[in-house]
Motif scaffolding. Sequence first.
Motif, mmCIF file in Angstrom:
data_model
loop_
_atom_site.group_PDB
_atom_site.id
_atom_site.type_symbol
_atom_site.label_atom_id
_atom_site.label_comp_id
_atom_site.label_asym_id
_atom_site.label_seq_id
_atom_site.Cartn_x
_atom_site.Cartn_y
_atom_site.Cartn_z
ATOM 1 N N MET A 1 5.015 29.870 -13.286
ATOM 2 C CA MET A 1 4.982 29.928 -12.030
ATOM 3 C C MET A 1 5.636 30.266 -11.461
ATOM 4 S SD MET A 1 1.133 27.960 -12.134
ATOM 5 C CE MET A 1 1.877 25.920 -12.500
ATOM 6 N N HIS A 2 5.821 31.273 -10.473
ATOM 7 C CA HIS A 2 6.293 31.237 -9.247
ATOM 8 C C HIS A 2 6.186 31.180 -7.618
ATOM 9 C CE1 HIS A 2 9.666 32.828 -11.622
ATOM 10 N NE2 HIS A 2 8.968 33.626 -12.024
ATOM 11 N N ASN A 3 4.365 31.478 -7.850
ATOM 12 C CA ASN A 3 4.198 30.333 -6.642
ATOM 13 C C ASN A 3 2.851 29.971 -6.672
ATOM 14 O OD1 ASN A 3 4.746 33.229 -4.989
ATOM 15 N ND2 ASN A 3 3.381 33.750 -6.907
ATOM 16 N N GLU A 4 2.259 29.229 -6.378
ATOM 17 C CA GLU A 4 1.297 27.606 -6.733
ATOM 18 C C GLU A 4 -0.200 28.237 -7.238
ATOM 19 O OE1 GLU A 4 -0.817 23.838 -3.994
ATOM 20 O OE2 GLU A 4 0.236 26.005 -2.918
ATOM 21 N N ALA A 5 -0.352 27.736 -8.017
ATOM 22 C CA ALA A 5 -1.396 27.982 -8.708
ATOM 23 C C ALA A 5 -1.193 29.025 -9.053
ATOM 24 C CB ALA A 5 -3.048 27.753 -8.006
ATOM 25 N N GLU A 6 -0.367 29.528 -9.645
ATOM 26 C CA GLU A 6 -0.566 31.524 -9.807
ATOM 27 C C GLU A 6 -0.995 31.127 -11.330
ATOM 28 O OE1 GLU A 6 3.575 34.431 -11.805
ATOM 29 O OE2 GLU A 6 3.291 32.533 -10.029
ATOM 30 N N ALA A 7 -1.114 30.647 -12.814
ATOM 31 C CA ALA A 7 -1.359 30.470 -13.827
ATOM 32 C C ALA A 7 -2.594 30.825 -13.751
ATOM 33 C CB ALA A 7 -1.076 29.790 -14.844
ATOM 34 N N ALA A 8 -3.385 29.702 -13.074
ATOM 35 C CA ALA A 8 -4.784 29.305 -12.696
ATOM 36 C C ALA A 8 -5.192 30.559 -12.288
ATOM 37 C CB ALA A 8 -5.247 28.040 -12.296
ATOM 38 N N ILE A 9 -4.915 30.398 -11.088
ATOM 39 C CA ILE A 9 -5.450 32.404 -10.000
ATOM 40 C C ILE A 9 -5.579 33.293 -11.427
ATOM 41 C CG2 ILE A 9 -5.288 33.917 -8.853
ATOM 42 C CD1 ILE A 9 -4.258 31.268 -6.691
ATOM 43 N N ALA A 10 -4.585 33.001 -11.992
ATOM 44 C CA ALA A 10 -4.689 35.354 -12.942
ATOM 45 C C ALA A 10 -6.032 34.320 -14.426
ATOM 46 C CB ALA A 10 -3.030 34.955 -13.843
ATOM 47 N N LEU A 11 -5.567 33.650 -14.745
ATOM 48 C CA LEU A 11 -7.120 33.262 -15.517
ATOM 49 C C LEU A 11 -8.284 33.440 -15.097
ATOM 50 C CD1 LEU A 11 -7.487 31.986 -18.426
ATOM 51 C CD2 LEU A 11 -7.695 29.725 -17.098
ATOM 52 N N GLU A 12 -8.346 32.916 -13.866
ATOM 53 C CA GLU A 12 -9.712 33.761 -12.819
ATOM 54 C C GLU A 12 -10.098 34.770 -12.298
ATOM 55 O OE1 GLU A 12 -12.146 31.784 -9.109
ATOM 56 O OE2 GLU A 12 -9.764 31.493 -9.388
ATOM 57 N N ARG A 13 -8.999 35.051 -11.891
ATOM 58 C CA ARG A 13 -9.066 36.558 -12.044
ATOM 59 C C ARG A 13 -9.341 38.161 -13.403
ATOM 60 N NH1 ARG A 13 -4.325 37.318 -8.421
ATOM 61 N NH2 ARG A 13 -5.202 37.451 -6.084
ATOM 62 N N LEU A 14 -9.186 37.153 -13.963
ATOM 63 C CA LEU A 14 -8.971 38.102 -15.504
ATOM 64 C C LEU A 14 -10.786 37.662 -16.033
ATOM 65 C CD1 LEU A 14 -7.560 40.101 -17.520
ATOM 66 C CD2 LEU A 14 -7.265 37.878 -18.323
ATOM 67 N N ALA A 15 -10.938 36.015 -15.867
ATOM 68 C CA ALA A 15 -12.243 36.168 -16.397
ATOM 69 C C ALA A 15 -13.449 36.620 -15.643
ATOM 70 C CB ALA A 15 -12.062 34.250 -16.844
#
Length: 447
Positions: free
Chosen positions: A264-278
């Motif tokens: 991650m280069h930004n805060e909560a980047e992984a979780a946000i990517a997961l939510e956007r895709l879902a």
Amino acid sequence: MNIASPATGMETKGASLSSPAASTPIGVALGLPSVGAGGLPEALPILALGAWFKHAACLLEDGRAQFGPNLGDLDNADACRAVEPAALALLARAATPVRAIAHDLHPDFHSTRVACALAARLGVPAIGVQHHHAHVGAVLAEHGRFDARPVLGLALDGVGLGTDGEAWGGELLWVAGGEFVRLGHLRPLRLPGGDRAAREPWRMAAALLHASGRGDEIARRFPGQPAAALLAQVLARPALSPPSSSLGRHFDAAAGLLGLCEVMHNEAEAAIALERLASGTAAPEVTPGDWRICDAGGALRGQADGARSRTDRGAPAAGSVPQPDDRAHPYAGAQPPGGTLELDLHPLLLRLADEPEPARGAARFQATLAAALVAWVEEARQRTGCATVVLSGGCLHNRLLADALHAALPARGFEVLGARRLSPGDAGLALGQAWVAMHRLAATKED
């Protein structure tokens, strides 16, 4: 392990996807109902100094909560230097002298040090409050619930120091004013490399693979990570891989397993990517076998001094019928019986490890997580009789998760309380600390 610095999972700065809750009204007074009769008014005002992330102090008086400025995370000198002046400015606004100063249990937080020093100078108690107890208290305070009637608290975030000294973050609590019992927690994942694992989702994915006997896949799955070849050795050493029940780290593991984010280069980047895709994908049918709920032993009780005690009292029969009226259940007015309900999401994460379509995997994770949490809360109702659920913690910034819980739980007869004007994450935490401290101080005066 230093748990002062890992990111809080889903608590985001300016993320485009967020929960329906508004951000905390910093620097203005939040109107609240009166705390009522009894000893509570005599315990006010209370100043609370929040924790590490999204630091904002709060002054709780009867009928209002006054927040100080949001100083951001206390990971830099400028933010730390501003903590005491902001606290003193709130003290100057209090109508009467404060009765206590509340803070997080973590002894190394700068906010904790300032709170203890101020309390000593003023000659008032410094009251440590467990992080997730405070999350639940913040929502109850915002809803004007100042009594000590028991509720279930679902506290979902990235990290908070537990009363056992470990990193908590996926917690099911029984809360009654200044007391709480840890009814359940997520099955822990190890943090290979400690704090670094909170910034590198591939490490959380590797931890899941290692725990499932598939550690030989780590280097092949993450060839771009120089440490991947040796990470199994790190995971085999508990001192280098402390456990955490954090839901935020489960989001990271899911994103790492699906190939959405390795670092991650930004805060909560992984979780946000997961939510956007879902959010753009139809969720597959939820499979109950993708999670397990098991009794992991005695309940860990939260006490004012952070001490630990265990109980071996038996739980009600598994087939007992939930009571819609909290007051009708034999445990509704007293601490619940023993037994810690561990929610195991490892089967779900393992399924993602073999999912060829990331979008379908992301949607499966979101839908299954919500269903598993609802089943977990249902089990807690059977054991305690509580039919009021408080939703709190930074993971509730995830709109898909928050909406699913706010829809499913009322449909099953629960009263659900969530953040409204406040952030569900750490920006509103100080109000919850003050709420808990108020109850503890009032109880001390009664004794």
